[in-house]
Motif scaffolding. Structure first.
Motif, PDB file in Angstrom:
ATOM      1  N   GLY A 210       0.839  -1.195   0.000  1.00 48.22           N
ATOM      2  CA  GLY A 210       0.000   0.000   0.000  1.00 48.22           C
ATOM      3  C   GLY A 210       0.874   1.246   0.000  1.00 48.22           C
ATOM      4  O   GLY A 210       2.088   1.179  -0.186  1.00 48.22           O
ATOM      5  N   ASP A 211       0.276   2.394   0.206  1.00 53.83           N
ATOM      6  CA  ASP A 211       1.057   3.630   0.259  1.00 53.83           C
ATOM      7  C   ASP A 211       2.070   3.537   1.398  1.00 53.83           C
ATOM      8  O   ASP A 211       1.727   3.193   2.525  1.00 53.83           O
ATOM      9  N   THR A 212       3.308   3.858   1.090  1.00 52.79           N
ATOM     10  CA  THR A 212       4.340   3.732   2.119  1.00 52.79           C
ATOM     11  C   THR A 212       5.605   4.476   1.716  1.00 52.79           C
ATOM     12  O   THR A 212       5.915   4.608   0.532  1.00 52.79           O
ATOM     13  N   LYS A 213       6.316   4.953   2.713  1.00 53.80           N
ATOM     14  CA  LYS A 213       7.695   5.338   2.475  1.00 53.80           C
ATOM     15  C   LYS A 213       8.548   4.102   2.729  1.00 53.80           C
ATOM     16  O   LYS A 213       8.051   3.095   3.259  1.00 53.80           O
ATOM     17  N   PRO A 214       9.818   4.107   2.321  1.00 47.59           N
ATOM     18  CA  PRO A 214      10.635   2.904   2.497  1.00 47.59           C
ATOM     19  C   PRO A 214      10.650   2.439   3.954  1.00 47.59           C
ATOM     20  O   PRO A 214      10.796   3.245   4.870  1.00 47.59           O
ATOM     21  N   CYS A 215      10.471   1.134   4.150  1.00 51.03           N
ATOM     22  CA  CYS A 215      10.449   0.614   5.521  1.00 51.03           C
ATOM     23  C   CYS A 215      10.791  -0.870   5.508  1.00 51.03           C
ATOM     24  O   CYS A 215      10.723  -1.543   4.474  1.00 51.03           O
ATOM     25  N   ASP A 216      11.153  -1.390   6.677  1.00 53.38           N
ATOM     26  CA  ASP A 216      11.566  -2.785   6.804  1.00 53.38           C
ATOM     27  C   ASP A 216      10.442  -3.752   6.445  1.00 53.38           C
ATOM     28  O   ASP A 216      10.700  -4.810   5.867  1.00 53.38           O
ATOM     29  N   ASN A 217       9.202  -3.402   6.796  1.00 51.48           N
ATOM     30  CA  ASN A 217       8.110  -4.333   6.522  1.00 51.48           C
ATOM     31  C   ASN A 217       7.832  -4.484   5.029  1.00 51.48           C
ATOM     32  O   ASN A 217       7.429  -5.560   4.578  1.00 51.48           O
ATOM     33  N   ALA A 218       8.038  -3.439   4.270  1.00 47.29           N
ATOM     34  CA  ALA A 218       7.894  -3.567   2.812  1.00 47.29           C
ATOM     35  C   ALA A 218       8.929  -4.552   2.285  1.00 47.29           C
ATOM     36  O   ALA A 218       8.639  -5.377   1.398  1.00 47.29           O
ATOM     37  N   LEU A 219      10.124  -4.496   2.832  1.00 51.52           N
ATOM     38  CA  LEU A 219      11.189  -5.411   2.441  1.00 51.52           C
ATOM     39  C   LEU A 219      10.843  -6.846   2.824  1.00 51.52           C
ATOM     40  O   LEU A 219      11.058  -7.783   2.049  1.00 51.52           O
ATOM     41  N   ARG A 220      10.286  -7.015   4.007  1.00 54.46           N
ATOM     42  CA  ARG A 220       9.903  -8.352   4.461  1.00 54.46           C
ATOM     43  C   ARG A 220       8.820  -8.951   3.568  1.00 54.46           C
ATOM     44  O   ARG A 220       8.893 -10.115   3.158  1.00 54.46           O
ATOM     45  N   LEU A 221       7.826  -8.158   3.241  1.00 59.12           N
ATOM     46  CA  LEU A 221       6.729  -8.648   2.410  1.00 59.12           C
ATOM     47  C   LEU A 221       7.198  -9.025   1.013  1.00 59.12           C
ATOM     48  O   LEU A 221       6.654  -9.930   0.380  1.00 59.12           O
ATOM     49  N   ALA A 222       8.195  -8.312   0.522  1.00 61.86           N
ATOM     50  CA  ALA A 222       8.657  -8.513  -0.853  1.00 61.86           C
ATOM     51  C   ALA A 222       9.721  -9.585  -0.994  1.00 61.86           C
ATOM     52  O   ALA A 222      10.150  -9.883  -2.111  1.00 61.86           O
ATOM     53  N   GLN A 223      10.166 -10.184   0.113  1.00 57.36           N
ATOM     54  CA  GLN A 223      11.286 -11.113   0.052  1.00 57.36           C
ATOM     55  C   GLN A 223      11.034 -12.248  -0.929  1.00 57.36           C
ATOM     56  O   GLN A 223      10.054 -12.997  -0.799  1.00 57.36           O
ATOM     57  N   ASN A 224      11.887 -12.353  -1.953  1.00 55.04           N
ATOM     58  CA  ASN A 224      11.834 -13.419  -2.956  1.00 55.04           C
ATOM     59  C   ASN A 224      10.518 -13.474  -3.725  1.00 55.04           C
ATOM     60  O   ASN A 224      10.152 -14.533  -4.274  1.00 55.04           O
ATOM     61  N   ALA A 225       9.819 -12.367  -3.801  1.00 55.97           N
ATOM     62  CA  ALA A 225       8.539 -12.348  -4.510  1.00 55.97           C
ATOM     63  C   ALA A 225       8.744 -12.490  -6.014  1.00 55.97           C
ATOM     64  O   ALA A 225       9.712 -11.964  -6.579  1.00 55.97           O
TER      65      ALA A 225
END
Length: 309
Positions: A210-225
């Motif tokens: 969703g709308d977001t500035k860069p953050c750790d959780n975005a990275l976690r969700l995207a891992q190996n996607a």
């Protein structure tokens, strides 16, 4: 599996770009439709696609800003008129139920099907026989979530000729072997699934931020996607303005994709300052960081293939 971008704009609709909505069409045997956000005019956008609203099974809302939600009441109302009478799962941050039920009640809108509301928090929010959906909070001006859809692996292709050689009769036993079960024939012959079925196929992973500035959780969700869909409201060099409003730039979306080892990035949620002719430049900015970056436009759609071994 196919993803459609019904709206790729931020804040308000433009002449050639609607506000945010994404549709995910699931493959056989489900053939159902999942949607992520539904800004104003989403049901109009659907009319320009082969997608069928009566196939809508689940709606995931990232946050309650109007450019992501104002199309929901109309969408739900029309679903009743087009034969969508099966139950609907509706996910979103706290307040989603109050928001939608208030709109439906005050407008005297009749819904002929059951809506099950899920006010999400961190963790697994939905699970079916073939899919798991995980949500994590992102960093925006209001509570906002990203979703990670993980498809279960599917059985490998049966070696029918081998099964016939082993004396396995066609029918239910084929199904059991395809599911990975070893079977014993009436004459005592043990047939191992590993000897008659191919290697299971890996499932796909789709991340929708969703709308977001860069953050750790975005990275976690995207891992190996296999596919990361990430907002890119602003261009490179506009990081200060982007973060002020809880958004990201093209290069920041690309950096998340690269660091998460994603296979492909599709950017969306572009500021109204950008016209369609600007999209190629925004795409090139991202590709300096992550070559498999693409800028979506309204009604852009792609197949999401199964990952190769």
């Amino acid at each position: 599996m196919e993803i459609w971008f019904l709206g790729t704009g931020a804040g308000r609709p433009m002449k050639h770009r609607n506000v945010t909505s994404i549709a995910l069409r699931l493959p056989d045997p489900d053939c159902s439709l999942w949607m992520f956000d539904a800004g104003e005019g989403t049901q109009h956008q659907l009319m320009h696609t082969p997608l069928k609203l009566n196939k809508l099974e689940a709606l995931f809302v990232t946050h309650l800003h109007g450019d992501h939600t104002y199309g929901i009441p109309g969408l739900l109302s029309t679903r009743s008129y087009v034969g969508g009478n099966g139950p609907l799962q509706l996910f979103g941050p706290p307040g989603i139920r109050e928001m939608i039920e208030t709109a439906l009640t005050l407008s005297s809108t009749r819904i002929d099907y059951e809506i099950t509301y899920h006010e999400v928090s961190e963790g697994i929010v939905y699970k079916t026989e073939r899919y798991t959906v995980e949500a994590l909070p992102l960093e925006h001006r209001v509570p906002c979530f990203g979703y990670r859809i993980t498809e279960c692996e599917s059985p490998g292709k049966l070696n029918v000729e081998r099964l016939r050689q082993l004396g396995v009769p066609a029918g239910p036993l084929f199904g059991r072997i395809k599911k990975g079960e070893d079977i014993t024939l009436p004459d005592g012959t043990l047939v191992r699934a590993a000897d008659a079925a191919g290697k299971p196929q890996c499932g796909r992973i789709i991340t929708i931020a969703g709308d977001t500035k860069p953050c750790d959780n975005a990275l976690r969700l995207a891992q190996n996607a296999d596919l990361l869909v990430h907002e890119a409201t602003f261009a490179a060099g506009q990081e200060e303005k982007a973060h002020l409003y809880g958004h990201s730039t093209t290069v920041e979306a690309a950096t998340t994709a690269r660091n998460a080892n994603a296979k492909k990035l599709i950017m969306t949620h572009f500021s109204t300052r950008f016209v369609d002719e600007d999209l190629a430049g925004l795409e090139e900015e991202a590709r300096t960081i992550f070559p498999e970056s693409y800028a979506a436009h309204d009604l852009y759609h792609i197949e999401i293939p199964r990952p190769k071994e």
